[in-house]
Design an enzyme around this catalytic site. Structure first.
Site, PDB file in Angstrom:
ATOM      1  N   GLU A 252       0.810  -1.221   0.000  1.00 44.43           N
ATOM      2  CA  GLU A 252       0.000   0.000   0.000  1.00 44.43           C
ATOM      3  C   GLU A 252       0.843   1.272   0.000  1.00 44.43           C
ATOM      4  O   GLU A 252       0.450   2.275  -0.595  1.00 44.43           O
ATOM      5  CB  GLU A 252      -0.972  -0.004   1.188  1.00 44.43           C
ATOM      6  CG  GLU A 252      -2.246  -0.807   0.942  1.00 44.43           C
ATOM      7  CD  GLU A 252      -2.051  -2.317   0.989  1.00 44.43           C
ATOM      8  OE1 GLU A 252      -0.985  -2.774   1.415  1.00 44.43           O
ATOM      9  OE2 GLU A 252      -2.972  -3.046   0.582  1.00 44.43           O
TER      10      GLU A 252
ATOM     11  N   HIS B 174     -12.305  -4.819   8.344  1.00 43.68           N
ATOM     12  CA  HIS B 174     -12.715  -4.674   6.938  1.00 43.68           C
ATOM     13  C   HIS B 174     -14.044  -3.939   6.822  1.00 43.68           C
ATOM     14  O   HIS B 174     -14.761  -4.099   5.841  1.00 43.68           O
ATOM     15  CB  HIS B 174     -12.824  -6.043   6.246  1.00 43.68           C
ATOM     16  CG  HIS B 174     -11.501  -6.699   5.992  1.00 43.68           C
ATOM     17  ND1 HIS B 174     -10.724  -7.238   6.996  1.00 43.68           N
ATOM     18  CD2 HIS B 174     -10.797  -6.891   4.842  1.00 43.68           C
ATOM     19  CE1 HIS B 174      -9.619  -7.743   6.477  1.00 43.68           C
ATOM     20  NE2 HIS B 174      -9.638  -7.548   5.169  1.00 43.68           N
TER      21      HIS B 174
END
Ligand SMILES: Cc1ncc(C[n+]2csc(CCOP(=O)(O)OP(=O)(O)O)c2C)c(N)n1
Ligand SMILES: [Mg+2]
Lengths: 325, 336
Positions: A60, A129
């Site tokens: 990321e 999540h």
């Protein structure tokens, strides 16, 4: 006019901009031939090829670093962070580097880039999540933050975000991916920093965002049946924030309710409430009330997640109680 | 593991320029230290005294439109690309005539017009950012190369590893230069690192050739950088270079660096190890007149003095700058 899902609108919005401007590139994990883990970018790889639509490793920081370096040298990248929760592993690049470098360099650099990410709950994915992180992004000077709630807004705000010369964090409500909406044909370009008044009422004003928009609208229908007529504002853009629309609509009804998916403490509604308290206090007929997810990590079980996120019922009951006390 | 010898063939004018550049960096940094002690430079500052051959040698191998990504220890890397001393001193002093009008400070020196694409103070962050610039050059077919400088301690942060893998798989035109000065802030990097050569020993993990160079030999640095930069320019992908060096002083501010053995400091400061002394001796051995070197040194001293005064003469930044340039429209408005 065509009916599209929120999911399909993402690919259409990105494609609209990539067709128009060769400097728009798209990168992220599994975004190429796979079309994204949420299938939000199906067809882009086929249309634009592997040079402009690039799969990345699970890195990321590298994804966002690459976007930043590309933007400072003249490109307009769109980077995907699969789940907004993953911002926690690359927040340095977002909050320290992308957001601050224009100011620190006295305007020598610009960062025309978009970071899109699946945000929020409703899919029973559990605490890592499902977070709603719009307030993380909102509190960093130098970032623009938008959260579309309909397929049409996905396309229009994506176009506005890509064309903007500043970094935009574009948060897609994951639970809205399968929802449908009418979308006009041809190019759609919206404006950042503009709220939309989706329903007009005379008794109370609801300001909301993303996944909470359809719930607030449904709650408004229930309340109307009981004699409380609500205005519903889709805030759409947290930075820039269209406070004029919020102040105007709050003053018109004398009451403001925020409906927020982010956890309670320092959620975006806290800033809105403080602005209203400072600037429209004497138009208020009662306290500003915030309806939020409690200050807890989001649980996975459907029964628990449903208790945590503001529901149509909780929104309607809270407003009903406040209006009758 | 390859150790590259200094290239024997450079013409004397080139070498004199490389000498001038190193002397300028050395004397600028010495003055910056004085200004810190005199409280003209506030906050912090990180000097490259002892490491000048790297900034100077690499810059000499770069094209004007190539990009430098530096760290908080970036005065030298910024000046080596041709940025004038006055705005850099003034930035250190927080003046309106500073390189970024005082808005960035010593750790964020940036001059886009000179290809200095920022100095970064979060360890490792600029490595992936340099990859992005390199990706941009690759996509647009401009032949530009991005060069990222960083320290030996930086090889243990995730961003380093993400960037190296990313650059390798996309074959990006980027050169990573690890300035191994043996220490992080106050700890020897070897005490907290799994391999002996913090960068070079990691190269194979990314399919790259391990490259070690004497970072106190400007000619050797220049040669190795030139090879890596030209390789990147030609589409050959990234390189990772470990340049062995030493900082004469402490980590930052007025740190006396007492965590280092005296003999070690003395060895690296000796005329045989110090990059500026070594280069001077080399030039004399090549037959350059002492007077030529003295003239270069005097010119640099005059430049440092003049720049110091010009920087000191700058005003404090005005309030007009405070709310400027958060956004591309020049302003800071976040609401209507
Ligand atoms: C992410 C992060 N962690 C820690 C620091 C504090 N810090 C600043 S410089 C430094 C040492 C870096 O050592 P090295 O990479 O060897 O570079 P050098 O200073 O020796 O040039 C540390 C730990 C930081 N700036 N960023
Ligand atoms: Mg070090």
């Amino acid at each position: 006019m065509a009916e599209l899902t929120y999911r399909e609108a993402i690919a259409r919005g990105i494609a609209q901009e990539m067709r128009r401007d060769e400097s728009v590139l798209f990168l992220g994990e599994d975004v190429g031939a796979a079309g994204g883990v949420f299938k939000g970018t199906v067809g882009l790889f086929e249309e634009f090829g592997p040079v402009r639509v690039r799969d990345t490793p699970i890195s990321e920081q590298a994804i966002l670093g690459a976007a930043m370096g590309a933007a400072m040298t003249g490109l307009r990248p769109i980077a995907e962070i699969m789940f907004a929760d993953f911002f926690a592993v690359c927040w340095d690049i977002v909050a320290n580097e992308i957001a601050k470098s224009r100011y620190m360099t006295n305007g020598q650099m610009s960062f025309p880039l978009v970071i899109r990410s699946g945000n929020g709950g409703g899919l029973r994915f559990g605490a890592q999540h499902s977070q709603s992180v719009e307030n993380w992004a909102m509190m960093i000077p130098g970032l623009k933050v938008v959260v579309p709630s309909s397929p049409r807004d996905v396309i229009g705000l994506m176009a506005a975000a890509v064309r903007d010369d500043d970094p935009v964090v574009f948060l897609e409500s994951k639970a809205l991916y399968p929802t449908k909406g009418e979308v006009p044909d041809g190019e759609i370009v919206d404006a950042l920093g503009t709220a939309a008044v989706l329903r007009h009422g005379s008794d109370a004003t609801i300001a909301t965002l993303g996944l909470m928009v359809p719930r607030a609208l449904a709650a408004a229908e229930e309340l109307a049946a009981g004699g409380i007529d609500c205005t519903v504002i889709d805030v759409r853009s947290l930075i820039p924030l269209d406070t004029q629309t919020i102040l105007r609509e709050t003053s018109a009804t004398g009451r403001l309710f925020t409906v927020e998916e982010n956890p309670r403490v320092l959620g975006w509604g806290a800033e809105v409430a403080s602005i209203v308290a400072e600037e429209a206090f004497f138009d208020l007929d009662g306290p500003v009330v915030r309806i939020t997810t409690p200050h807890i990590p989001l649980p996975a079980a459907d029964a628990l997640e449903d208790m945590a996120l503001p529901s149509v019922e909780r929104i309607a009951t809270t407003i009903h109680k406040a209006m009758n006390s | 593991m390859t150790t590259t010898e200094a290239s024997p063939v450079h013409d004397v004018d080139f070498k004199l320029e490389l000498y001038r550049s190193q002397v300028a960096l050395r004397r600028f940094e010495s003055r910056a230290y004085d200004l810190f002690l005199e409280n003209y430079v506030k906050g912090t500052s990180h000097l490259s005294i002892g490491q000048e051959a790297i900034a100077a040698g690499v810059a000499a191998a770069m094209r004007p439109d190539d990009w430098t990504f530096a760290t908080y220890r970036g005065h030298a890397h910024t000046l080596a690309r041709g940025v004038a001393m006055t705005p850099v001193f003034a930035e250190l002093m927080g003046r309106a005539n500073g390189l970024m009008a005082g808005k960035g400070g010593s750790m964020h020196l940036t001059s886009v017009e000179h290809g200095v694409m920022g100095s970064y103070a979060i360890i490792g962050a600029h490595l992936p950012i340099a990859c992005g610039a390199a990706w941009s050059a690759q996509y647009r077919g401009t032949d530009q190369v991005a060069v990222a400088f960083f320290g030996d301690g930086t090889v243990n942060i995730g961003a380093f590893h993400e960037a190296l893998n990313f650059a390798a798989i996309w074959k990006l035109p980027v050169v990573f230069i690890c300035e191994n000065n043996l220490y992080m802030e106050y700890t020897r990097t070897s005490e907290v690192t799994a391999v002996a050569h913090p960068a070079a020993d990691r190269a194979v993990a990314y399919g790259l050739e391990p490259i070690l160079v004497d970072g106190n030999d400007a000619d050797a640095v220049y040669e190795i950088a030139r090879t890596a930069i030209e390789r990147a320019r030609a589409g050959g992908g990234p390189s990772l270079i470990e340049a062995e060096t030493y900082r004469h002083g402490g980590h930052s501010r007025a740190d006396p660096g007492k965590y280092r053995p005296d003999e070690e400091v003395a060895l690296w400061k000796s005329a045989e190890r110090d990059p500026v002394s070594r280069y001077r001796t080399r030039l004399l051995e090549l037959g350059v007149e002492e007077a030529t070197l003295v003239r270069i040194e005097a010119d640099v001293d005059a430049e440092v003095d003049a720049a110091t005064e010009a920087a000191k003469a700058g005003a404090a930044p005005g309030e007009d700058l405070l709310m400027k340039d958060v956004w591309a429209n020049g302003g800071a408005e976040w609401r209507n």
